[in-house]
Design a protein around this motif. Structure first.
Motif, PDB file in Angstrom:
ATOM      1  N   GLU A  14     -55.293 -70.066  51.998  1.00  0.00           N
ATOM      2  CA  GLU A  14     -55.231 -68.772  52.688  1.00  0.00           C
ATOM      3  C   GLU A  14     -55.589 -68.925  54.166  1.00  0.00           C
ATOM      4  N   TYR A  15     -56.603 -69.738  54.466  1.00  0.00           N
ATOM      5  CA  TYR A  15     -57.025 -69.933  55.857  1.00  0.00           C
ATOM      6  C   TYR A  15     -55.890 -70.541  56.685  1.00  0.00           C
ATOM      7  N   TYR A  16     -55.163 -71.487  56.093  1.00  0.00           N
ATOM      8  CA  TYR A  16     -54.113 -72.169  56.846  1.00  0.00           C
ATOM      9  C   TYR A  16     -52.775 -71.430  56.857  1.00  0.00           C
ATOM     10  N   THR A  17     -52.606 -70.420  56.019  1.00  0.00           N
ATOM     11  CA  THR A  17     -51.304 -69.732  55.965  1.00  0.00           C
ATOM     12  C   THR A  17     -51.366 -68.252  56.316  1.00  0.00           C
ATOM     13  N   SER A  18     -52.552 -67.672  56.422  1.00  0.00           N
ATOM     14  CA  SER A  18     -52.660 -66.242  56.751  1.00  0.00           C
ATOM     15  C   SER A  18     -52.660 -66.054  58.268  1.00  0.00           C
ATOM     16  N   ASN A  19     -51.939 -65.032  58.731  1.00  0.00           N
ATOM     17  CA  ASN A  19     -51.907 -64.794  60.182  1.00  0.00           C
ATOM     18  C   ASN A  19     -53.169 -64.095  60.690  1.00  0.00           C
ATOM     19  N   ALA A  20     -54.155 -63.920  59.814  1.00  0.00           N
ATOM     20  CA  ALA A  20     -55.438 -63.366  60.246  1.00  0.00           C
ATOM     21  C   ALA A  20     -56.335 -64.432  60.871  1.00  0.00           C
ATOM     22  N   SER A  44     -53.987 -79.331  56.559  1.00  0.00           N
ATOM     23  CA  SER A  44     -54.371 -78.463  55.437  1.00  0.00           C
ATOM     24  C   SER A  44     -54.558 -79.229  54.136  1.00  0.00           C
ATOM     25  N   VAL A  45     -54.149 -80.487  54.096  1.00  0.00           N
ATOM     26  CA  VAL A  45     -54.280 -81.309  52.890  1.00  0.00           C
ATOM     27  C   VAL A  45     -55.733 -81.749  52.666  1.00  0.00           C
ATOM     28  N   ILE A  46     -56.506 -81.845  53.734  1.00  0.00           N
ATOM     29  CA  ILE A  46     -57.808 -82.526  53.689  1.00  0.00           C
ATOM     30  C   ILE A  46     -58.768 -81.895  52.670  1.00  0.00           C
ATOM     31  N   ILE A  47     -59.069 -80.598  52.834  1.00  0.00           N
ATOM     32  CA  ILE A  47     -60.075 -79.954  51.970  1.00  0.00           C
ATOM     33  C   ILE A  47     -59.613 -79.899  50.504  1.00  0.00           C
ATOM     34  N   PRO A  48     -58.360 -79.498  50.215  1.00  0.00           N
ATOM     35  CA  PRO A  48     -57.924 -79.519  48.810  1.00  0.00           C
ATOM     36  C   PRO A  48     -58.054 -80.886  48.146  1.00  0.00           C
ATOM     37  N   ILE A  49     -57.745 -81.954  48.880  1.00  0.00           N
ATOM     38  CA  ILE A  49     -57.831 -83.291  48.285  1.00  0.00           C
ATOM     39  C   ILE A  49     -59.284 -83.652  47.991  1.00  0.00           C
ATOM     40  N   PHE A  50     -60.202 -83.306  48.905  1.00  0.00           N
ATOM     41  CA  PHE A  50     -61.619 -83.552  48.633  1.00  0.00           C
ATOM     42  C   PHE A  50     -62.083 -82.746  47.422  1.00  0.00           C
ATOM     43  N   ALA A  51     -61.618 -81.491  47.320  1.00  0.00           N
ATOM     44  CA  ALA A  51     -62.000 -80.648  46.172  1.00  0.00           C
ATOM     45  C   ALA A  51     -61.497 -81.256  44.864  1.00  0.00           C
ATOM     46  N   ALA A  66     -48.787 -65.759  47.872  1.00  0.00           N
ATOM     47  CA  ALA A  66     -47.821 -66.690  47.276  1.00  0.00           C
ATOM     48  C   ALA A  66     -48.194 -68.125  47.619  1.00  0.00           C
ATOM     49  N   ALA A  67     -48.643 -68.333  48.869  1.00  0.00           N
ATOM     50  CA  ALA A  67     -49.090 -69.674  49.265  1.00  0.00           C
ATOM     51  C   ALA A  67     -50.324 -70.090  48.468  1.00  0.00           C
ATOM     52  N   ILE A  68     -51.234 -69.132  48.209  1.00  0.00           N
ATOM     53  CA  ILE A  68     -52.419 -69.428  47.397  1.00  0.00           C
ATOM     54  C   ILE A  68     -51.998 -69.841  45.986  1.00  0.00           C
ATOM     55  N   ASN A  84     -47.823 -75.480  52.689  1.00  0.00           N
ATOM     56  CA  ASN A  84     -48.627 -74.813  53.719  1.00  0.00           C
ATOM     57  C   ASN A  84     -47.921 -74.760  55.064  1.00  0.00           C
ATOM     58  N   THR A  85     -47.165 -75.790  55.399  1.00  0.00           N
ATOM     59  CA  THR A  85     -46.381 -75.762  56.639  1.00  0.00           C
ATOM     60  C   THR A  85     -45.385 -74.604  56.609  1.00  0.00           C
ATOM     61  N   GLY A  86     -44.637 -74.498  55.505  1.00  0.00           N
ATOM     62  CA  GLY A  86     -43.663 -73.414  55.382  1.00  0.00           C
ATOM     63  C   GLY A  86     -44.306 -72.047  55.407  1.00  0.00           C
ATOM     64  N   GLY A  87     -45.444 -71.910  54.697  1.00  0.00           N
ATOM     65  CA  GLY A  87     -46.158 -70.626  54.678  1.00  0.00           C
ATOM     66  C   GLY A  87     -46.669 -70.231  56.055  1.00  0.00           C
ATOM     67  N   ALA A  88     -47.153 -71.212  56.830  1.00  0.00           N
ATOM     68  CA  ALA A  88     -47.667 -70.937  58.173  1.00  0.00           C
ATOM     69  C   ALA A  88     -46.537 -70.494  59.104  1.00  0.00           C
ATOM     70  N   TRP A  89     -45.391 -71.179  59.045  1.00  0.00           N
ATOM     71  CA  TRP A  89     -44.253 -70.776  59.887  1.00  0.00           C
ATOM     72  C   TRP A  89     -43.787 -69.359  59.550  1.00  0.00           C
TER      73      TRP A  89
END
Length: 764
Positions: free
Chosen positions: A417-423, A452-459, A531-533, A683-688
């Motif tokens: 959400e942080y990487y794909t939301s325009n907020a 955006s891959v970094i935190i999910p992979i660590f999790a 949807a990205a989430i 995440n790239t597509g969602g951000a665009w």
């Protein structure tokens, strides 16, 4: 012994399923209260949506209602037509692949009908290999049919609810939100409950033959996961190609070249675009998450069947994965009430927080639910099979395994959400990069996706380490199940997005006021993020599911260790790491080829149909929507076959020709590589996409400085969004199916590969 008796377990699981189905039907009933009444309209379609209570000033309500009905009908017919055509192809595939399963597994012991010694339960005899072949085939067909049903039911409720959401937007954003969310909940609960019920019934029916041979029973039930995921692959790829071909064609010609709104009725590709939301983002996604659920359940059940409570036939402890899913349905039911009944949406800014609150509430409640199930369903202490050794495990260990999977899912969701939301600043930075053109927009978007891959992979890594340390491969399997335990809520949030997107399209095409369009745009923008989430959850769970299936495959194939320094394993590792790139290349090129035809057709219609750009006034010729629908349908059905064949044939070819060790390397390589590429692409597509919406909405001073629609900044954002469409809706979501499907297919065929595989190396 478990505190929960076998008799009570046999009641609780189907009861939870029926409660889920009942709740879904209740939500459907509540959505249907935006009434339909019979009345002929100009196109012969015999239903019109009746507007209730509040009316829009200066608008002919009867005319608007008829237009909404016509558009809804066209979308529904297009979606039905595509899915029925796709399911004909898939029906042939089911029969052919079912026959392959039977022939491969039956030939392990030469189609013998004699009982044989058990692999894990020493000194006991198990049912013949031929029985495994027959029941694995039946389980495959059941999983495939349930997957198809999940996707189809989701599509039906989405096309049923889209125009209703549009009309409810006339009363306020809160009413429209509840309609869209309840519609998503119908899909979420039907999928979770049907998946659990069919699996539970299958196990009990298979037990009538297998009796005390639980090793054979749960090995054959893995076919259920294979069936679910194989249908999901074709549903995701076919639906993704369909929706993105239409979307790219509509955007490039309509928005960039002709400078008309996204869902303008003058655009010939607009109906195909709205159909695509339903067949790709709804039907494809439903099959995808059902496949994840089925595979995680099957992986956990198979690993448990060779544990101490599996060998001693403790049904309640064996049913722990099913009880977790049962608790998940109850928790999600309570969580849904927070969105629809306990908290009211009064303004646009309430929408996204309400959806995010659903994730947090369901996670907190489910943590307590996991504790209850763990302490009542499991013995206080038991042993698990751990690659040739036995591991002592306590019930609270499994509580932590499931809980860490659940909370890792929440972390992945919020990071996405942080990487794909325009907020937040990442997407706003991408939008700001549009000031200097499409190139810098693309550069910033790619960088965001990689980061955006970094935190999910660590999790995921922490979840794997903790769950494996506590409970070996069974711990990883139930951690995956924990991530998917709130699947009903996750799907409700996910399906809400395409329904809101369709509602906005219908509002634009029906000529409703700017105020209504603003409300539906706000619903859609929040849906884009959710949807990205949902994709983040699907990818994260796929990583854990694949690892659990990989462990089960290694056990079943009789491999003691996978040594990457051996040539056989290393060549598999490097080839497996390449497969996600090959697969992505195929799916993206397929979207590009289909989009090319779509762009040419839309341009042709704008250039050759007189008066089309001036508007659909009385007596003017309408665009040929049907031809664009046909282009998307034909292209998607043709183009889904090569990537599907790549995924389905790779394990069969590698296992048969190169053997179990090389295949283990392929699975490991595909898992490690596929997760990274999938998260980055989605995440790239969602951000665009949300960078474009950020500019269009113009809510902040910064956004206003980049707009309005039609500005050079906006055109650069549209190009970025167009590039991102196949990444986030075709390649990215399909990659998680690739890594799961190859793993479960390898597990199902493991007996054959162990007995007859690797014959190429025998001649070298």
């Amino acid at each position: 012994m478990s505190a929960l008796s076998e008799g009570l377990t046999q009641i609780v699981i189907p009861l939870a399923s029926l409660v889920g189905i009942g709740f879904a039907l209740l939500q459907w009933f509540l959505v249907s209260r935006v009434k339909l009444s019979s009345q002929d309209s100009s196109n012969g379609y015999k239903q019109k949506l009746i507007e209730s209570d509040e009316e829009e000033e200066g608008i002919n309500n009867l005319e608007i209602s008829i237009k909404c009905t016509e558009i809804q009908h066209a979308i529904s017919v297009g979606a039905n037509s595509f899915l029925f055509t796709e399911y004909k192809y898939l029906g042939i595939f089911m029969c052919v692949f079912g026959a392959i399963i039977f022939l491969f597994l039956g030939s392990v012991k030469g189609f013998s009908t004699k009982s044989e010694p058990c692999t894990y339960s020493q000194g006991n005899t198990c049912k013949p290999a031929l029985a495994n072949a027959i029941f694995s085939t039946i389980a495959f067909l059941l999983g495939a049919l349930t997957s198809v049903l999940s996707g189809y039911l989701g599509m039906k409720i989405a096309t049923y609810a889209n125009a209703r959401t549009t009309l409810e937007a006339r009363k306020g954003v809160g009413k429209a939100f509840i309609t869209a969310f309840r519609s998503g909940a119908v899909m979420g609960f039907l999928l979770a409950a049907n998946g659990l019920l069919v699996l539970y019934v299958s196990i009990n029916l298979f037990k009538l033959y297998y009796g005390d041979d639980w090793e054979g029973l749960y090995e054959s039930i893995t076919g259920y996961g294979l069936g679910g995921s194989s249908m999901a692959l074709f549903g995701r790829v076919g639906g993704g190609i369909y929706t993105k071909a239409a979307d790219v064609g509509a955007d490039l010609v309509g928005k960039v070249e002709r400078n008309i709104p996204e869902d303008d009725p003058r655009n010939p590709a607009v109906i195909a675009d709205n159909v695509g939301d339903n067949v790709g983002d709804i039907a494809g996604m439903g099959s995808d998450l059902f496949g994840s659920y089925a595979e995680s359940s099957c992986a956990a059940l198979f690993v448990a069947s060779i544990s101490s409570f599996g060998i001693s036939h403790e049904f309640t402890a064996m049913s722990y994965p099913l009880l977790i899913s049962s608790m998940g349905i109850v928790v999600c039911l309570i969580t849904t009430l927070f969105a629809t009944d306990l908290f009211e949406i009064k303004k646009v800014s309430d929408i996204e927080p309400s959806l995010k609150r659903q994730l947090l509430i369901s996670t907190v409640l489910m943590t307590a639910g996991i504790a209850v199930v763990s302490f009542f369903a499991l013995p206080s202490e038991f042993t698990l099979y751990n690659f040739g050794t036995e591991k002592e495990v306590k019930n609270w260990h499994l509580f932590f395994c499931v809980a860490i999977g659940l909370w890792a899912g929440l972390i992945i969701g919020y990071t996405t959400e942080y990487y794909t939301s325009n907020a937040y600043s990442p997407v706003q930075d991408v939008a700001d990069a549009c000031r200097t053109g499409a190139a810098t927009n693309v550069i910033f978007g790619l960088a965001l996706g990689y980061k955006s891959v970094i935190i999910p992979i660590f999790a995921i890594a922490i979840a794997i380490y903790v769950s494996f340390s506590l409970a070996a491969m069974y711990g990883i399997a139930v951690a995956a199940l924990g991530m998917l335990s709130t699947i009903a809520t996750g799907l409700a949030i996910d399906a809400y997005g395409p329904i809101s997107d369709n509602a906005g399209g219908i509002a634009e095409m029906a000529g409703m006021s700017h105020k209504i369009r603003e409300r539906t745009d706000a619903l859609d923008a929040a849906g884009n993020t959710t949807a990205a989430i949902g994709k983040g959850f699907a990818i994260g769970s796929a990583a854990l599911v694949s690892l659990a299936l990989f462990g089960a495959y290694v056990s079943r194939a009789g491999i003691k260790t996978v040594d990457v320094l051996t040539p056989k394993a290393f060549i598999g590792l490097i080839v497996g790491a390449m497969l996600p790139y090959w697969f992505s290349a195929m799916t993206m090129k397929s979207v590009g080829s289909a989009a090319l035809k779509m762009v040419e057709e839309v341009r042709r219609q704008f250039n050759t149909i007189p008066g089309l750009m001036e508007g659909l006034m009385e007596g003017r010729v309408k665009p040929d929507y049907a031809n664009c629908v046909k282009i998307s349908t034909d292209a998607s059905l043709r183009e889904m076959i090569p990537p599907g064949a790549l995924v389905m044939l790779t394990p069969l070819i590698v296992g048969t020709l190169f053997g179990v060790e090389t295949l283990a390397g392929v699975l490991a390589g595909a898992l490690v590589s596929g997760v990274q590429v999938a998260i980055s692409a989605s995440n790239t597509g969602g951000a665009w996409d949300n960078a474009k919406k950020y500019i269009e909405a113009g809510v902040s001073e910064h956004a206003k400085s980049l707009g309005p629609k039609g500005s050079e900044c906006h055109k650069a954002a549209v190009i970025g969004d167009t590039i991102g469409d196949p990444l986030k809706d075709t390649s990215g979501p399909s990659l998680n199916i690739l890594i799961k499907l190859m793993a479960v297919e390898s597990l199902v065929f493991a007996p054959f590969f162990a007995a007859h595989g690797g014959f190429l190396f025998k001649f070298i």
